[in-house]
Design an enzyme around this catalytic site. Structure first.
Site, PDB file in Angstrom:
ATOM      1  N   GLU A  66     -49.652   7.628  40.334  1.00 34.05           N
ATOM      2  CA  GLU A  66     -50.156   8.181  39.068  1.00 34.05           C
ATOM      3  C   GLU A  66     -51.403   9.026  39.308  1.00 34.05           C
ATOM      4  OE1 GLU A  66     -48.475   8.157  36.505  1.00 34.05           O
ATOM      5  OE2 GLU A  66     -47.255   6.348  36.429  1.00 34.05           O
TER       6      GLU A  66
ATOM      7  N   ARG B 189     -51.263  13.084  38.564  1.00 32.85           N
ATOM      8  CA  ARG B 189     -52.018  13.548  37.393  1.00 32.85           C
ATOM      9  C   ARG B 189     -53.372  14.131  37.782  1.00 32.85           C
ATOM     10  NH1 ARG B 189     -50.134   9.630  32.451  1.00 32.85           N
ATOM     11  NH2 ARG B 189     -48.569   8.501  33.611  1.00 32.85           N
TER      12      ARG B 189
ATOM     13  N   ASP C 151     -36.333   8.423  39.805  1.00 30.58           N
ATOM     14  CA  ASP C 151     -36.252   9.828  39.388  1.00 30.58           C
ATOM     15  C   ASP C 151     -36.801  10.875  40.361  1.00 30.58           C
ATOM     16  OD1 ASP C 151     -38.814   8.836  38.851  1.00 30.58           O
ATOM     17  OD2 ASP C 151     -38.823   9.346  36.733  1.00 30.58           O
TER      18      ASP C 151
ATOM     19  N   GLU D 265     -39.560  15.289  29.808  1.00 30.98           N
ATOM     20  CA  GLU D 265     -38.448  15.673  30.697  1.00 30.98           C
ATOM     21  C   GLU D 265     -37.455  16.649  30.062  1.00 30.98           C
ATOM     22  OE1 GLU D 265     -39.586  12.556  30.330  1.00 30.98           O
ATOM     23  OE2 GLU D 265     -40.558  12.345  32.283  1.00 30.98           O
TER      24      GLU D 265
ATOM     25  N   THR E 233     -44.517  16.911  39.721  1.00 28.72           N
ATOM     26  CA  THR E 233     -43.768  16.147  38.717  1.00 28.72           C
ATOM     27  C   THR E 233     -44.564  15.939  37.426  1.00 28.72           C
ATOM     28  OG1 THR E 233     -42.292  14.256  38.446  1.00 28.72           O
ATOM     29  CG2 THR E 233     -44.448  13.822  39.462  1.00 28.72           C
TER      30      THR E 233
HETATM   31  C1  DMJ Z   1     -44.896  11.794  34.151  1.00 27.51           C
HETATM   32  O1  DMJ Z   1     -46.010  11.118  34.566  1.00 27.51           O
HETATM   33  C2  DMJ Z   1     -44.156  12.408  35.297  1.00 27.51           C
HETATM   34  O2  DMJ Z   1     -43.309  13.396  34.825  1.00 27.51           O
HETATM   35  C3  DMJ Z   1     -43.374  11.394  36.086  1.00 27.51           C
HETATM   36  O3  DMJ Z   1     -42.614  11.963  37.114  1.00 27.51           O
HETATM   37  C4  DMJ Z   1     -42.449  10.636  35.178  1.00 27.51           C
HETATM   38  N1  DMJ Z   1     -43.109  10.101  34.037  1.00 27.51           N
HETATM   39  C5  DMJ Z   1     -44.081  10.870  33.316  1.00 27.51           C
HETATM   40  C6  DMJ Z   1     -43.591  11.577  32.095  1.00 27.51           C
HETATM   41  O4  DMJ Z   1     -42.608  10.994  31.404  1.00 27.51           O
END
Ligand code: DMJ
Length: 595
Positions: free
Chosen positions: A185, A189, A329, A498, A585
């Site tokens: 995380e 982020r 994912d 997403e 991501t």
């Molecule tokens: C985000 O933190 C990122 O996209 C992660 O890969 C998946 N979950 C969240 C958003 O839903």
């Protein structure tokens, strides 16, 4: 005219011919309708009945071909909607309309930021209903960093200045003092946000999108300090698989209580660590990150698919659960994105990433993709007890990243038109693009099928083996109300990105305006049901109820991802082009560097 025509013999002949033709057509039509409805009502009719009816139909059809279907007559209002969905007409004011919609997204971002600034500045997240801040991610002011590059892209200088000053004055101290954070995380982020801000504010011959805020080197220095501490997750692990948690203040790391890391988490760090190495000139970040992928390459898989847990102690996968939702994912997402990031550099041979990705996508198509009943939505299921077990028709909203990733893997960020013109697409590419389009539709229908127009966290699909009644999304006029099942525990919406992410990528690649229209529908629902008057937007507890109860949390990715993707979807396609940038991501764009 009719009277004159019927008075001549040719007219009479033609009239008779027409009556005969009509009678035959009616007979053919009646038989077909009979055959279909009979089949549906009874489930299965007897073979004899069916054969007789079909035979008559075929005999008549051989004589008379059906008239071609004409487009339906539309009222002037419907015509506007229809035009926007098909997008065949490219009138001059269409782009103006999208600019206005893009401005609405910008206003939404300003509203979200103003709530955060007023009630939660410096906290990780805003609780918009309580008007409080909360530290759910370790206390690094995650919303500030996640939101910053979105503000830069939107040209919101004031926000860039506020977020930039906070980062310059506080973030380093926080990094030095704070305790436990999650490696993944914090990387996607905070580290990702800093690196993107570095580039968009002019670092690395970047774009200078931001006129305000600190110098790019401030972002880079903080990024390095943070990454140096995060590296302990790699260096203190006995294998190439990093621990899941880091204690920032003393640069130590440990595994989660069950001793395991998520597969997606350990494989979703490399874009950020590679870029940091490229701009800092220090290879250590990339070296550690890439060791993980090189190790994952050696592990046994099922048609490229992997279990969702891995042990940093043994370096082996743990359990058999295979899915592209939570914990699985972005493993698949980063295989292709890291390859795109590195393929033109001369730092090594990364073809293995592309091979792993291709094998995995074949595995997805072979083992996980199915169609729902009765309306044939294409979905991606799960194998909760491994490849030899049953397929669960469960699809997390998180899986909706997949269509965008698939489309990106097909054209490598070029438009489909250009890729076709340059003869770059194989049969498999076209198959993958078709799957991407089908899945994007399914993800959009997960929104349309609910009373609020917002998707639940998890949907199940009606199949021949699975159905539960009384669990529809509440929008009875949806064509898919019987296909999508939403259990009570799964009805929340966390403002996730997403689906709009995939709409953005699919729009850029196919240039089909329906993806913009779908994005607009979703945005309108966010505005209607998640906006909090005093500032911010809130997650919801139940998307099938109107008005939906609010959950009192604005996730950082609403500003970092959801609103960014919507803004880019409605805007000019030359901004952050997909063949020159790769989005991490968490939607932080990083430039693709060539050798
Ligand atoms: C985000 O933190 C990122 O996209 C992660 O890969 C998946 N979950 C969240 C958003 O839903």
């Amino acid at each position: 005219m009719r009277r004159e025509c019927l008075s001549c013999s040719t007219g009479k002949f033609l009239g008779l011919l027409m009556i005969f033709g009509l009678a035959c057509l009616m007979l053919t039509h009646t038989n077909k309708a009979h055959s279909v409805s009979d089949g549906l009502a009874k489930g299965i009719g007897t073979n004899e009945e069916h054969k007789e009816v079909t035979d008559v139909g075929i005999r008549f059809k051989k004589l008379f071909r059906r008239a071609p279907r004409l487009p339906p007559r539309l009222s002037p209002d419907e015509k506007i909607i229809h035009r926007n969905f098909t997008g065949k007409l490219n009138e001059p004011n269409v782009e103006e309309q999208w600019k206005a919609r893009q401005q609405n997204v910008k206003d939404a971002f300003t509203h979200a930021w103003s709530g955060y600034k007023k009630f939660a500045m410096g906290y990780d997240e805003l609780m918009p209903v309580s008007r409080l801040g909360v530290d759910g991610l370790g206390g690094l002011g995650a919303t500030v960093v996640d939101a910053l590059d979105t503000a830069m892209i939107m040209g919101l200088d004031e926000v860039v200045s506020e977020a930039g000053s906070w980062i310059e004055s506080h973030l380093l101290d926080r990094i030095r003092q704070k305790g436990q954070v999650n490696l993944f995380e914090t990387t996607i982020r905070v580290l990702g946000g800093l690196l993107s801000a570095y580039h968009l504010s002019g670092g690395d011959q970047g774009m200078t999108l931001a006129q305000k805020g600190p110098k790019p080197t401030i972002y880079l220095d903080i990024a390095k300090n943070l990454a140096d501490r995060l590296l302990s997750a790699f260096t203190s692990s006995p294998t190439a698989i990093p621990f899941s948690d880091v204690v920032l203040r003393d640069s130590s790391a440990h595994s989660a209580p069950d001793g395991l890391s998520s597969t997606s988490e350990v494989s979703t760090l490399q874009l950020e660590f590679n870029y940091l190495s490229a701009i800092s000139g220090d290879p250590k970040y990339s070296t550690e990150g890439m060791k993980v992928l090189a190790h994952l390459k050696t592990l046994p898989k099922t048609e490229g698919l992997v279990p969702i847990y891995i042990s940093p102690h043994s370096g082996e996968f743990s359990g058999e659960n295979i899915r592209l939702g939570s914990r699985g994912d972005s493993y698949y997402e980063y295989l292709i994105k890291v390859w795109l990031q590195l393929r033109d550099t001369q730092d090594g041979n990364f073809t293995y990433l592309h091979d792993m990705y291709e094998e995995a996508m074949r595995g997805v198509k072979h083992m996980l993709v199915q169609k729902s009943i009765p309306s044939e939505l294409v979905f991606v299921g799960e194998l909760p007890v491994g490849p030899k077990g049953y397929l669960s028709p469960k699809m997390d909203h998180l899986v909706c990243f997949l269509p965008g990733t698939l489309a990106l893997g097909v054209t490598k960020g070029l438009t489909k038109e250009k890729a076709m013109k340059d003869n770059l697409l194989t049969f498999e590419d076209l198959e993958n693009l078709k799957l991407a389009e089908d899945l994007t539709k399914t993800c959009f229908e997960m929104y349309s099928v609910t009373s609020t127009g917002l998707a639940p966290e998890i949907a199940y699909f009606h199949t021949k083996d699975y159905f539960e009644s009384g669990l529809d999304g509440g929008n009875k006029s949806s064509e898919y109300v019987n296909d999508i099942i939403i259990k009570h525990a799964d009805r929340h919406n966390l403002l996730r990105p997403e689906t709009v992410e995939s709409l953005f990528v699919l729009y850029r690649i196919t240039q089909d305006p329906k993806y913009r229209e779908w994005g607009w529908h979703i945005f309108e629902s966010f505005e209607k049901y998640t906006k909090v008057e005093s500032g911010g937007y809130s997650s919801l507890d139940d998307v099938t109820t109107v008005p939906p109860p609010k959950r009192d949390k604005m996730e950082t990715f609403f500003l970092g991802e959801t609103l960014k993707y919507l803004y880019l979807l409605f805007g000019d396609s030359s901004v952050i082009p997909l063949d020159k940038f790769v989005f991490n991501t968490e939607a932080h764009p990083l430039p693709i560097k060539s050798s």
